[in-house]
Design a protein around this motif. Structure first.
Motif, PDB file in Angstrom:
ATOM      1  N   LEU B  89       0.846  -1.192   0.000  1.00  0.00           N
ATOM      2  CA  LEU B  89       0.000   0.000   0.000  1.00  0.00           C
ATOM      3  C   LEU B  89       0.888   1.251   0.000  1.00  0.00           C
ATOM      4  N   LEU B  90       1.881   1.243   0.905  1.00  0.00           N
ATOM      5  CA  LEU B  90       2.807   2.376   0.970  1.00  0.00           C
ATOM      6  C   LEU B  90       3.586   2.498  -0.330  1.00  0.00           C
ATOM      7  N   PHE B  91       4.141   1.358  -0.770  1.00  0.00           N
ATOM      8  CA  PHE B  91       4.959   1.402  -1.976  1.00  0.00           C
ATOM      9  C   PHE B  91       4.118   1.824  -3.184  1.00  0.00           C
ATOM     10  N   GLY B  92       2.934   1.243  -3.320  1.00  0.00           N
ATOM     11  CA  GLY B  92       2.082   1.542  -4.478  1.00  0.00           C
ATOM     12  C   GLY B  92       1.710   3.015  -4.529  1.00  0.00           C
ATOM     13  N   LEU B  93       1.350   3.571  -3.378  1.00  0.00           N
ATOM     14  CA  LEU B  93       1.007   4.990  -3.315  1.00  0.00           C
ATOM     15  C   LEU B  93       2.204   5.852  -3.714  1.00  0.00           C
ATOM     16  N   ALA B  94       3.359   5.520  -3.130  1.00  0.00           N
ATOM     17  CA  ALA B  94       4.557   6.313  -3.406  1.00  0.00           C
ATOM     18  C   ALA B  94       4.918   6.230  -4.891  1.00  0.00           C
ATOM     19  N   ILE B 170      -1.554  -2.354  -6.526  1.00  0.00           N
ATOM     20  CA  ILE B 170      -2.048  -1.058  -6.053  1.00  0.00           C
ATOM     21  C   ILE B 170      -1.577   0.074  -6.952  1.00  0.00           C
ATOM     22  N   ALA B 171      -0.277   0.063  -7.302  1.00  0.00           N
ATOM     23  CA  ALA B 171       0.254   1.133  -8.160  1.00  0.00           C
ATOM     24  C   ALA B 171      -0.471   1.146  -9.504  1.00  0.00           C
ATOM     25  N   THR B 204      -4.872  14.868  -2.239  1.00  0.00           N
ATOM     26  CA  THR B 204      -4.534  13.727  -3.089  1.00  0.00           C
ATOM     27  C   THR B 204      -5.257  12.456  -2.662  1.00  0.00           C
ATOM     28  N   LEU B 205      -5.115  12.105  -1.373  1.00  0.00           N
ATOM     29  CA  LEU B 205      -5.648  10.831  -0.900  1.00  0.00           C
ATOM     30  C   LEU B 205      -7.174  10.724  -1.050  1.00  0.00           C
ATOM     31  N   PRO B 206      -7.938  11.727  -0.621  1.00  0.00           N
ATOM     32  CA  PRO B 206      -9.394  11.613  -0.796  1.00  0.00           C
ATOM     33  C   PRO B 206      -9.806  11.436  -2.262  1.00  0.00           C
ATOM     34  N   ASN B 207      -9.030  12.009  -3.163  1.00  0.00           N
ATOM     35  CA  ASN B 207      -9.384  11.893  -4.573  1.00  0.00           C
ATOM     36  C   ASN B 207      -9.168  10.496  -5.137  1.00  0.00           C
ATOM     37  N   VAL B 208      -8.273   9.730  -4.525  1.00  0.00           N
ATOM     38  CA  VAL B 208      -7.990   8.401  -5.089  1.00  0.00           C
ATOM     39  C   VAL B 208      -8.474   7.281  -4.182  1.00  0.00           C
ATOM     40  N   LYS B 209      -9.276   7.608  -3.156  1.00  0.00           N
ATOM     41  CA  LYS B 209      -9.562   6.608  -2.133  1.00  0.00           C
ATOM     42  C   LYS B 209     -10.201   5.331  -2.694  1.00  0.00           C
ATOM     43  N   TRP B 210     -11.113   5.477  -3.667  1.00  0.00           N
ATOM     44  CA  TRP B 210     -11.786   4.272  -4.168  1.00  0.00           C
ATOM     45  C   TRP B 210     -10.843   3.438  -5.018  1.00  0.00           C
ATOM     46  N   GLY B 211     -10.027   4.075  -5.820  1.00  0.00           N
ATOM     47  CA  GLY B 211      -9.024   3.344  -6.594  1.00  0.00           C
ATOM     48  C   GLY B 211      -8.063   2.624  -5.673  1.00  0.00           C
ATOM     49  N   LEU B 212      -7.710   3.291  -4.598  1.00  0.00           N
ATOM     50  CA  LEU B 212      -6.784   2.710  -3.631  1.00  0.00           C
ATOM     51  C   LEU B 212      -7.416   1.482  -2.958  1.00  0.00           C
ATOM     52  N   PHE B 213      -8.660   1.630  -2.548  1.00  0.00           N
ATOM     53  CA  PHE B 213      -9.378   0.537  -1.889  1.00  0.00           C
ATOM     54  C   PHE B 213      -9.468  -0.683  -2.823  1.00  0.00           C
ATOM     55  N   TYR B 214      -9.779  -0.402  -4.073  1.00  0.00           N
ATOM     56  CA  TYR B 214      -9.871  -1.459  -5.077  1.00  0.00           C
ATOM     57  C   TYR B 214      -8.531  -2.181  -5.209  1.00  0.00           C
ATOM     58  N   LEU B 277     -17.040  -6.682  -3.397  1.00  0.00           N
ATOM     59  CA  LEU B 277     -16.471  -5.381  -3.037  1.00  0.00           C
ATOM     60  C   LEU B 277     -16.095  -4.596  -4.274  1.00  0.00           C
ATOM     61  N   LYS B 278     -15.493  -5.312  -5.242  1.00  0.00           N
ATOM     62  CA  LYS B 278     -15.075  -4.671  -6.483  1.00  0.00           C
ATOM     63  C   LYS B 278     -16.276  -4.019  -7.173  1.00  0.00           C
ATOM     64  N   ASN B 279     -17.384  -4.775  -7.224  1.00  0.00           N
ATOM     65  CA  ASN B 279     -18.586  -4.228  -7.848  1.00  0.00           C
ATOM     66  C   ASN B 279     -19.098  -3.016  -7.097  1.00  0.00           C
TER      67      ASN B 279
END
Lengths: 353, 291
Positions: B89-94, B170-171, B204-214, B277-279
């Motif tokens: 998660l950390l690596f993918g975000l970075a 994640i990335a 940044t984070l709020p804008n990508v939260k769903w992509g991140l969760f996925y 969850l994905k759906n």
């Protein structure tokens, strides 16, 4: 707050966006950076905001009120920046968007929650969006978003307001209204404002001073009237308003290179064929008449050289002349400008036969 | 009222509706092929798993979960996921942040490296780690022995292999989302005086939260299900380094079919939950996109 930029150069890889540009904007002025795309106007604006830095090897400096801010981060310069596509925080309400800058302040300077709410409401009133506090950007029209972006930029009480193509994404009607509104708004709050546009009409109508840019350089700086009436280069005359161009003939042979003559369409007068011929009159054929609006535009072809040009004629005059396609007329030029290779020569009455 | 009724009655679908789609036989054939294929390759195996698991009754099904080795396997799998998912998660975000918001030397190399785990066979990935960390012939054999570390045939090795395999998820999920959003909102935050952290957590984070969760649920599903790479590095020691997929295979090889399939139902349920969850996330993102 006056703004001064000196010897700014900026390159992106091999691309030269700005070449030794210097500019001074006096306090409280509304100034427009006008130019075609790729002229460097947005880059200059972003350098003023601190979103780009001038090339480090050059002597480029940015001064606000005499104080060097070249190395200051954008948040520390006291600029309000409005982005072309507004860049509103999409997951925040209007209220949160506007108060973002206040909430980001260090604790010692941050106003209380109550004070923030008051300021947000005041700003919403200022931009005439009262009551929309809880809306999301996606629930607003383009013009409303634009004004929220403006309120957000103003919330931190900037010393300078910078706008990148502020009306570019709006439709014609809204653009006109918002333009007038911004004009009175700026007069009211008296903040030094610079906006970028490629629309000459917008620049001429709105700005106290127009900075015409082309090809990484400033071509001319002046009041709207000055740049329109006394253009310093062929680029400026061609970019600002419609203009007809003619090749200067051999009769003018001070240099080997033929210059270019420019005549504004409203400086062209049409007379029935056979009117007294003189030096500034040429015979022409009517190609087309576009008669929507107060002024009719008449497309003409110069007999002999086949150069095309345009005249702007009041509708009454058009009726008097009873012009029709194919008619031959005499075109008289009230005002001709001549440019040669090495620049503006003079207002002239010379016209090639 | 009557007017409305008569209007609905006289409704005739516009002709263009009919002409733009294929003829009925073609449509039915294509649908039948798709449904048939899905049933054969996806639905049937899923049913088979549950059928085999419950074939000899609920009692025997539940008995599987009192097998201490099975419990150890479940615990190990959960531990590995708990280590590898947050790290990725950390690596993918970075990585996604760096790739989409900045230009720098070696950026295309980073993008290529991100895809490496997809291109390399998991078994090879496992072997790479054995080659590096093995205490008998690994490149780092000396320092590992000197510090008395255990990497291969132990939890660290399994975690390493899993992290490697799940690295791109994640990335890969975040990069297109971040690219589409551009940098303007972050720059706006910057001009408003916000610092890097504030900009990251509030913009940044709020804008990508769903992509991140996925990305996280996909990453998690793969981390729990990984077999090949883990099989090579773990040594598959029952009760110690046997993860769920490995233990299922062991049980199957020992003809304990019911236990094997019972344990497999857990992974299947994980897969189903992931799809649900994905759906849900796709529905949420579609909703926020419409906004």
């Amino acid at each position: 707050m006056s703004i001064q930029a000196t010897h700014i150069s900026k390159t992106f890889g091999d691309y030269r966006a700005l070449e030794n540009v210097s500019l001074t904007v006096p306090d409280g002025r509304l100034v427009s950076l006008l130019g075609p795309s790729g002229s460097g106007k947005t880059t200059l604006l972003r350098i003023l905001a601190g979103l780009e830095y001038p090339d480090p090897d050059a002597l480029g400096r940015v001064l606000f009120h005499g104080e060097d801010v070249t190395d200051l981060a954008p948040g520390k310069r006291g600029v309000g920046f409005v982005f072309q596509h507004y860049a509103l925080f999409r997951h925040m309400t209007v209220e949160k968007n506007i108060s973002f800058g206040l909430r980001a302040m260090p604790l010692s300077k941050r106003p209380s929650t109550d004070e923030i709410r008051k300021r947000v409401n005041h700003l919403l009133e200022l931009v005439q969006l009262n009551g929309l506090n809880k809306r999301y950007p996606s629930e607003l029209s383009g013009g409303q978003r634009q004004r929220v972006a403006l309120a957000r930029a103003l919330a931190v009480e900037p010393r300078v307001l910078l706008l990148d193509e502020p009306f570019g994404a709006l439709d014609a009607k809204v653009r006109k209204d918002l333009r007038r509104w911004l004009r009175t708004f700026q007069e009211e709050i008296q903040i030094t404002t610079i906006f970028v546009t490629h629309d000459q009409e917008e620049a001429l109508e709105l700005a106290d001073e127009v900075v015409v840019m082309n090809n990484a350089r400033i071509e001319q700086v002046g009041s709207p009237q000055e740049v329109y009436d006394k253009p310093k280069s062929p680029f400026v005359i061609e970019f600002l308003g419609n203009v007809n161009r003619f090749r200067a003939g051999d009769s003018h042979h001070s240099t080997a290179e033929a210059g270019v003559l420019y005549v504004r369409p409203h400086d062209v007068e049409i007379q029935p064929s056979g009117a007294t011929p003189h030096q500034q009159a040429i015979p022409a054929k009517v190609l087309h008449i576009f008669s929507a609006g107060n002024f009719a535009r008449v497309a003409l072809e110069r007999i002999g050289t086949h150069e095309h040009f345009e005249a702007e004629v009041p509708r009454e005059r058009l009726r008097e002349l009873a012009l029709e396609q194919g008619h031959t007329v005499t075109a008289t030029f009230r005002h001709i400008r001549l440019f040669e290779k090495n620049g503006f020569i003079e207002d002239t009455n010379l016209l090639a036969p | 009222m009557a007017a409305i009724v008569s209007r609905t009655r006289s409704f005739v679908p516009p002709k263009s509706f009919r002409t733009i789609t294929e003829s009925a036989p073609v449509r039915w054939t294509l649908t039948a092929i798709a449904v048939g294929f899905l049933s054969l390759f996806l639905l049937m195996p899923l049913i088979a798993v549950f059928y085999e698991a419950f074939k000899k009754g609920v009692q025997l099904y539940l008995a599987t979960f009192s097998d201490p080795y099975a419990i150890d396997a479940i615990r190990l799998t959960l531990t590995v996921a708990a280590i590898s998912v947050p790290l990725n998660l950390l690596f993918g975000l970075a990585a996604a942040w760096a790739i989409t918001k900045f230009t720098f030397r070696g950026k295309s190399l980073l993008v290529t490296v991100l895809d490496l785990p997809f291109a390399v066979s998991p078994v090879i990935a496992g072997l790479i780690f054995v080659l590096i960390f093995s205490t008998t012939h690994g490149w780092l054999a000396e320092p590992i022995k000197a510090w008395d570390l255990r990497i291969i045939f132990a939890l660290p090795g399994i975690a390493l292999a899993t992290i490697f395999i799940t690295l791109p998820f994640i990335a890969r999920e975040l990069i297109p989302v971040m690219q589409a959003q551009g940098r303007d909102e972050e720059l706006a935050a910057l001009t408003l005086g916000a610092g890097g952290w504030r900009t990251f957590f509030h913009v940044t984070l709020p804008n990508v939260k769903w992509g991140l969760f996925y990305g996280v649920i996909l990453c998690n599903a793969r981390a729990m299900g990984e077999f090949g790479a883990v099989a090579v590095v773990s040594g598959n020691i029952k009760g110690k380094t046997s993860t769920m997929p490995l233990y299922i295979e062991t049980l199957y090889m020992e003809y304990q079919t019911v236990s094997a399939f019972s344990l497999a139902t857990i992974l299947s349920l994980l897969a189903l939950a992931t799809l649900l969850l994905k759906n849900f996330i796709e529905w949420r993102t579609a909703k926020s996109a419409r906004h």
